[in-house]
Design a protein around this motif. Structure first.
Motif: not given
Length: 184
Positions: A108-120, A157-161, A169-172
């Motif tokens: 349920g945790l939001p996945v945020l882009s580098q700009t802080g936008v929830v992408v998933a 490898s594409r995320i940091v918790v 580092d991915l956008d929508t």
């Protein structure tokens, strides 16, 4: 009069408890939901006795026993486990080495882009049988209440918790192109 008052208390308690347990907000909230369910069952038992409704009486005696099991499980056993995991997370911050987190928090945790936008939103993590390395997250994108959502695989490898957040580092647009995870 007693049956009417007990009926209203039972209704209110049952509704509140159902919301608390269905929300899955952690062991303590779920456990207290079962405490409230127990009060609701007791009130329904009063209604059953006062009105001669034996099915209501017996079903709520059974439900009260189930509720007591829920209290033991969620306020006893699961709360102890949750406290232990939290203490181990805190200990990892104080010790040399990598900071640890409970994989249970991912759901349920939001996945945020580098700009802080929830992408998933995270759904689960898949861990390698040998070595115990997390390979990827299953994430959900789009939809409402489970309808119309798409499940994707997001490489670990594409995320940091950190600080109970998941950053990528991915956008929508890039998330939408990730491999689809399916039930086949």
């Amino acid at each position: 009069m007693i049956a009417d008052t007990a009926g209203w208390l039972a209704l209110i308690a049952t509704c509140i408890a159902a919301i608390m347990t269905a929300s899955n907000l952690g062991p303590r909230v779920t456990g207290w939901g079962f405490v409230i369910f127990t009060f609701g069952a007791a009130a329904w038992i009063v209604v059953g006795v006062a009105t001669g409704q034996t099915q209501l009486l017996y079903s709520n005696i059974f439900l009260a026993v189930v509720d007591l099991f829920g209290i033991w499980r969620w306020l006893g056993r699961r709360a102890k486990i949750s406290d232990t995991v939290s203490a181990e997370e805190a200990r990892s911050v104080e010790e040399d080495g990598e900071t640890l987190f409970s994989a249970a928090i991912l759901d349920g945790l939001p996945v945020l882009s580098q700009t802080g936008v929830v992408v998933a939103h995270a759904v689960d993590a898949l861990v390698a049988c040998r070595g115990g390395r997390i390979d990827y997250l299953v994430i959900r994108v789009g939809g409402v209440g489970g309808l119309g959502e798409t499940l994707h695989r997001l490489a670990w490898s594409r995320i940091v918790v950190a600080d109970h957040e998941i950053r990528t580092d991915l956008d929508t647009a890039a998330v939408a192109t990730l491999p689809v995870a399916d039930a086949r």
